[in-house]
Design a protein around this motif. Structure first.
Motif, PDB file in Angstrom:
ATOM      1  N   ASP A  94     -56.189 -19.198  35.846  1.00  0.00           N
ATOM      2  CA  ASP A  94     -54.723 -19.195  35.879  1.00  0.00           C
ATOM      3  C   ASP A  94     -54.231 -20.469  36.563  1.00  0.00           C
ATOM      4  O   ASP A  94     -55.024 -21.345  36.937  1.00  0.00           O
ATOM      5  CB  ASP A  94     -54.212 -17.932  36.569  1.00  0.00           C
ATOM      6  N   VAL A  95     -52.922 -20.580  36.723  1.00  0.00           N
ATOM      7  CA  VAL A  95     -52.299 -21.762  37.329  1.00  0.00           C
ATOM      8  C   VAL A  95     -52.868 -22.041  38.716  1.00  0.00           C
ATOM      9  O   VAL A  95     -53.237 -23.160  39.058  1.00  0.00           O
ATOM     10  CB  VAL A  95     -50.766 -21.545  37.428  1.00  0.00           C
ATOM     11  N   ARG A  96     -52.937 -20.991  39.514  1.00  0.00           N
ATOM     12  CA  ARG A  96     -53.373 -21.101  40.909  1.00  0.00           C
ATOM     13  C   ARG A  96     -54.802 -21.635  40.984  1.00  0.00           C
ATOM     14  O   ARG A  96     -55.119 -22.552  41.728  1.00  0.00           O
ATOM     15  CB  ARG A  96     -53.307 -19.685  41.505  1.00  0.00           C
ATOM     16  N   THR A 223     -54.601 -14.120  38.362  1.00  0.00           N
ATOM     17  CA  THR A 223     -53.485 -13.320  38.866  1.00  0.00           C
ATOM     18  C   THR A 223     -52.613 -12.797  37.733  1.00  0.00           C
ATOM     19  O   THR A 223     -51.681 -12.028  37.969  1.00  0.00           O
ATOM     20  CB  THR A 223     -52.584 -14.170  39.790  1.00  0.00           C
ATOM     21  N   THR A 224     -52.904 -13.256  36.516  1.00  0.00           N
ATOM     22  CA  THR A 224     -52.059 -12.855  35.384  1.00  0.00           C
ATOM     23  C   THR A 224     -52.912 -12.288  34.263  1.00  0.00           C
ATOM     24  O   THR A 224     -54.093 -12.609  34.137  1.00  0.00           O
ATOM     25  CB  THR A 224     -51.260 -14.055  34.837  1.00  0.00           C
ATOM     26  N   THR A 225     -52.298 -11.454  33.470  1.00  0.00           N
ATOM     27  CA  THR A 225     -53.032 -10.860  32.363  1.00  0.00           C
ATOM     28  C   THR A 225     -52.094 -10.636  31.187  1.00  0.00           C
ATOM     29  O   THR A 225     -50.926 -10.287  31.376  1.00  0.00           O
ATOM     30  CB  THR A 225     -53.698  -9.535  32.822  1.00  0.00           C
ATOM     31  N   VAL A 226     -52.607 -10.891  29.978  1.00  0.00           N
ATOM     32  CA  VAL A 226     -51.793 -10.655  28.784  1.00  0.00           C
ATOM     33  C   VAL A 226     -51.835  -9.171  28.467  1.00  0.00           C
ATOM     34  O   VAL A 226     -52.904  -8.587  28.327  1.00  0.00           O
ATOM     35  CB  VAL A 226     -52.305 -11.483  27.585  1.00  0.00           C
ATOM     36  N   LEU A 227     -50.670  -8.550  28.392  1.00  0.00           N
ATOM     37  CA  LEU A 227     -50.605  -7.109  28.147  1.00  0.00           C
ATOM     38  C   LEU A 227     -50.580  -6.805  26.655  1.00  0.00           C
ATOM     39  O   LEU A 227     -51.227  -5.882  26.175  1.00  0.00           O
ATOM     40  CB  LEU A 227     -49.356  -6.525  28.821  1.00  0.00           C
ATOM     41  N   GLU A 228     -49.783  -7.582  25.919  1.00  0.00           N
ATOM     42  CA  GLU A 228     -49.718  -7.364  24.478  1.00  0.00           C
ATOM     43  C   GLU A 228     -49.184  -8.611  23.791  1.00  0.00           C
ATOM     44  O   GLU A 228     -48.615  -9.496  24.435  1.00  0.00           O
ATOM     45  CB  GLU A 228     -48.845  -6.154  24.138  1.00  0.00           C
TER      46      GLU A 228
ATOM     47  N   SER B 110     -46.596 -21.444  44.522  1.00  0.00           N
ATOM     48  CA  SER B 110     -47.856 -20.772  44.198  1.00  0.00           C
ATOM     49  C   SER B 110     -48.963 -21.255  45.128  1.00  0.00           C
ATOM     50  O   SER B 110     -49.749 -20.468  45.652  1.00  0.00           O
ATOM     51  CB  SER B 110     -48.227 -21.028  42.732  1.00  0.00           C
ATOM     52  N   GLY B 114     -50.224 -18.357  47.262  1.00  0.00           N
ATOM     53  CA  GLY B 114     -51.285 -17.720  46.490  1.00  0.00           C
ATOM     54  C   GLY B 114     -50.769 -16.825  45.385  1.00  0.00           C
ATOM     55  O   GLY B 114     -51.550 -16.206  44.663  1.00  0.00           O
ATOM     56  N   LEU B 115     -49.447 -16.756  45.219  1.00  0.00           N
ATOM     57  CA  LEU B 115     -48.887 -15.952  44.129  1.00  0.00           C
ATOM     58  C   LEU B 115     -49.205 -16.618  42.789  1.00  0.00           C
ATOM     59  O   LEU B 115     -49.240 -17.842  42.676  1.00  0.00           O
ATOM     60  CB  LEU B 115     -47.363 -15.831  44.268  1.00  0.00           C
ATOM     61  N   GLY B 116     -49.414 -15.802  41.755  1.00  0.00           N
ATOM     62  CA  GLY B 116     -49.619 -16.333  40.420  1.00  0.00           C
ATOM     63  C   GLY B 116     -48.305 -16.777  39.807  1.00  0.00           C
ATOM     64  O   GLY B 116     -47.224 -16.522  40.353  1.00  0.00           O
ATOM     65  N   VAL B 117     -48.405 -17.476  38.670  1.00  0.00           N
ATOM     66  CA  VAL B 117     -47.213 -17.977  37.994  1.00  0.00           C
ATOM     67  C   VAL B 117     -47.265 -17.623  36.515  1.00  0.00           C
ATOM     68  O   VAL B 117     -48.287 -17.826  35.853  1.00  0.00           O
ATOM     69  CB  VAL B 117     -47.085 -19.524  38.097  1.00  0.00           C
ATOM     70  N   LEU B 118     -46.170 -17.078  35.989  1.00  0.00           N
ATOM     71  CA  LEU B 118     -46.010 -16.944  34.536  1.00  0.00           C
ATOM     72  C   LEU B 118     -44.835 -17.851  34.160  1.00  0.00           C
ATOM     73  O   LEU B 118     -43.810 -17.867  34.839  1.00  0.00           O
ATOM     74  CB  LEU B 118     -45.757 -15.489  34.137  1.00  0.00           C
ATOM     75  N   THR B 145     -46.722 -10.827  25.930  1.00  0.00           N
ATOM     76  CA  THR B 145     -46.150 -10.163  27.102  1.00  0.00           C
ATOM     77  C   THR B 145     -47.242 -10.114  28.156  1.00  0.00           C
ATOM     78  O   THR B 145     -48.341  -9.608  27.890  1.00  0.00           O
ATOM     79  CB  THR B 145     -45.688  -8.737  26.759  1.00  0.00           C
ATOM     80  N   SER B 146     -46.961 -10.682  29.314  1.00  0.00           N
ATOM     81  CA  SER B 146     -47.966 -10.759  30.370  1.00  0.00           C
ATOM     82  C   SER B 146     -47.457 -10.125  31.649  1.00  0.00           C
ATOM     83  O   SER B 146     -46.248 -10.007  31.861  1.00  0.00           O
ATOM     84  CB  SER B 146     -48.335 -12.221  30.661  1.00  0.00           C
ATOM     85  N   GLY B 147     -48.406  -9.746  32.489  1.00  0.00           N
ATOM     86  CA  GLY B 147     -48.055  -9.195  33.793  1.00  0.00           C
ATOM     87  C   GLY B 147     -48.928  -9.821  34.860  1.00  0.00           C
ATOM     88  O   GLY B 147     -49.839 -10.599  34.570  1.00  0.00           O
ATOM     89  N   PHE B 148     -48.619  -9.478  36.107  1.00  0.00           N
ATOM     90  CA  PHE B 148     -49.406  -9.967  37.241  1.00  0.00           C
ATOM     91  C   PHE B 148     -50.367  -8.868  37.679  1.00  0.00           C
ATOM     92  O   PHE B 148     -49.976  -7.706  37.781  1.00  0.00           O
ATOM     93  CB  PHE B 148     -48.494 -10.323  38.414  1.00  0.00           C
ATOM     94  N   THR B 149     -51.602  -9.243  37.994  1.00  0.00           N
ATOM     95  CA  THR B 149     -52.578  -8.244  38.434  1.00  0.00           C
ATOM     96  C   THR B 149     -52.154  -7.618  39.761  1.00  0.00           C
ATOM     97  O   THR B 149     -52.459  -6.463  40.023  1.00  0.00           O
ATOM     98  CB  THR B 149     -53.975  -8.879  38.582  1.00  0.00           C
TER      99      THR B 149
END
Lengths: 262, 325
Positions: A94-96, A223-228, B110, B114-118, B145-149
């Motif tokens: 991810d970006v981080r 820290t990110t994940t593609v949901l759909e 970030s 340490g926070l992620g970025v979308l 469509t993405s989310g943060f863990t």
């Protein structure tokens, strides 16, 4: 002067064959890879600076093992050498994580400037360079339309494009600068450059070489994940109008009025 | 109560940037869905004007007066002050614009937290305890469509993602001083230059009239600008027109330029190559004037007028003038 240019192999946007794999990560086998277009502007800016006052350019990328092939074109444009950070752990970073790995790789180098492109055509976020600069506590100068380093004073001046014109920024070197296309169109590699690039060094570095702890990095720590995913709604049918200029103009006005735009 | 934060960005005159009014509206919607509070943070040498405006959108605004922000680049200072306010809870959500300043804040924030970025959200909803972020990828071929863990992170929001709407009540403003010295290097601004005729930011324009190679030169762009003026819109351009020096880079739309989402995109003499298409295809309505009926733009425009733009555009100006009365 030693300039590091951050480059990234991306799926060739002209091929328009990008797709996600079953893991929702970019399927890098689906498209031919090219150097990210905005990175070529950064490299061109670096080449002009080195031509004017001497020095060397190191390309730095984080990419899968095949990424060295695309780096050859950037070397053919005139960069001195390349460094490629490759590690299976890093797939799906991810970006981080990307910022942390590139910062660790930069931490091994001595440089005056780091140049980055405005964003990449695949991820498109344009946030990684600011993250690298923050991690390394480097002065960060973005949206650059002109770069004027002064070796004597050890400082660099940058014109930063603003909505109403530009700001002149000044910072001590080493510094990280994010480039725009306003710096000038990238050159094409010359035949001589292409030949010379064949023997230029591309050093491969793994996380262990950088002394980086792989936990907290890469896809597993994302820290990110593609949901759909879904296809965008199709646009409606195209209306085509042929006729006199007056008829064409009337068609536009009527169309905009019907859609309540005017 | 959990907080959905929005970082207030500033215009040159200290007022609140439009993208922040949209991000704040979105933060309020998300906060309602999440049972959280929408709050803003403004960091500036004089934050009062932007903070007052931001408080019309969210219920609380932390207004940080930081003298260091005078004469220095804003984003890294803002990121550090925002990091101080939001703390280290990995479930925190922060919204910021996807323009140059917002990107700079997001990247530094970030690294600091340490926070992620979308990035480049075209829509955000609340689902399963966190934000679900829609993005247009691969040149518009796919929407993800993405989310943060950790259920929290930083989201950069494209302009025109939502329509800004003020809240029914005005939020409280909490004036604050910076809580420590800066750890990131400050970058000095030694000169600020306003260029004559600098156009409004095209990312925020409701209507964009854009010219490509077919416009033929700087003189042709005067024609493009007349249509833009008649429609109260902004002028855009393709990379070919910018590289030819007909119009400044700030107006370029596409893969190496800006991504825009106006209500109307009027393309004059633009073939619609993929590198340009990725910058404008999500426009509400696309109208093209082109001599070549087989140009790629005909595949995704809503209306194509086949003709010479130097004949059609003057007729269009007359028709618009007649309509305006």
């Amino acid at each position: 002067m030693h300039i590091v240019v951050l480059t990234k192999p991306v799926p060739d946007p002209a091929a328009a064959a990008e797709r996600l794999g079953p893991d929702h990560r970019l399927d890098r086998a689906a498209s031919p890879a090219v150097v990210n277009a905005n990175d070529e502007y950064a490299l061109e800016a670096a080449l002009k600076l080195v031509e004017a006052s001497g020095g060397e350019i190191t390309l730095l990328t984080m990419a899968p093992a095949g990424g060295a092939d695309t780096m050859r074109k950037a070397l053919a444009m005139g960069a001195t050498r390349g460094i490629q950070v490759t590690d299976p752990v890093l797939a799906g970073s991810d970006v981080r994580s990307t910022a942390a790995v590139l910062a660790a790789a930069l931490g091994e180098l001595t440089f005056d400037l780091v140049l980055a492109g405005a964003d990449t055509s695949d991820g498109g976020g344009g946030v990684v360079p600011a993250g690298i600069a923050a991690l390394l506590r480097l002065p960060y100068l973005s949206n650059a339309a002109r770069i004027e380093p002064d070796a004597g004073s050890g400082r660099v001046k940058v014109r930063r494009i603003t909505p109403t014109g530009y700001d002149v920024l000044e910072a001590p070197m080493p510094a990280l600068i994010v480039c725009t296309q306003a710096l000038g169109e990238p050159r094409y590699p010359s035949l001589k450059g292409i030949m010379a690039a064949r023997s230029k060094e591309i050093a491969a570095r793994a996380l262990a070489d950088l002394g980086s702890d792989p936990s907290g990095l890469g896809g597993a720590a994302s820290t990110t994940t593609v949901l759909e995913t879904r296809r965008p709604p199709a646009r409606g049918a195209t209306t085509v109008v042929r006729g006199t200029p007056g008829e064409g103009a009337a068609a536009i006005v009527n169309f905009l009025a019907t859609r309540r735009i005017i | 109560m959990a907080t959905i934060w929005v970082v207030g960005e500033l215009n040159g005159d200290g007022s609140l940037a439009r993208v922040s009014t949209e991000a704040a509206t979105l933060a309020r919607t998300l906060a309602t869905a999440a049972g959280a509070e929408a709050a803003g943070i403004v960091v500036a040498a004089d934050p009062s004007s932007a903070a007052t405006e931001l408080a019309t959108y969210v219920s609380r605004v932390v207004s940080i007066t930081d003298p260091e922000a005078a004469g220095h680049v804003w984003a890294s200072i803002a990121a550090e002050r925002v990091a101080e306010v939001i703390g280290s809870d990995p479930g925190t959500t922060v919204l910021v614009g996807a323009g140059p300043d917002g990107r700079d804040v997001a990247g530094a924030l970030s690294a600091l937290t340490g926070l992620g970025v979308l990035v480049n959200a075209i829509g955000v909803t609340w689902a399963d305890g966190g934000p679900a972020v829609e993005m247009s990828v691969f040149g518009g071929k796919l929407i993800t469509t993405s989310g943060f863990t950790s259920k929290g992170g930083i989201i950069t929001i494209r302009p025109n993602t939502v329509t800004a709407e003020v809240a029914g009540t005005i939020g409280r403003i909490e004036p604050a001083a910076p809580s420590g010295s800066l750890s990131l290097p400050k970058v000095a601004i030694t000169e600020q230059v306003v260029e004559a005729g600098a156009a409004a930011p095209i990312e925020e324009a409701r209507i964009i009239v854009s010219g490509g190679r077919g416009v033929g030169g700087a003189a042709g762009f005067e024609l493009v600008a007349s249509v833009a003026a008649a429609l109260n819109g902004a002028v855009g351009a393709t990379r070919a027109a910018v590289d030819a020096g007909w119009i400044p880079y700030a107006q370029q739309i596409g893969q190496t330029g800006k991504i825009v989402k106006p209500e109307l995109y009027l393309a004059l003499g633009i073939s619609g190559a993929i590198q340009h298409k990725v910058g404008m295809q999500t426009a509400g309505t696309i109208v093209a004037v082109n001599r070549d009926p087989d140009a790629p733009i005909a595949e995704f425009a809503d209306l194509v007028v086949v003709g010479d733009l130097f004949e059609v555009v003057p007729a269009l100006l007359l028709a618009l003038e007649a309509r305006a009365g």
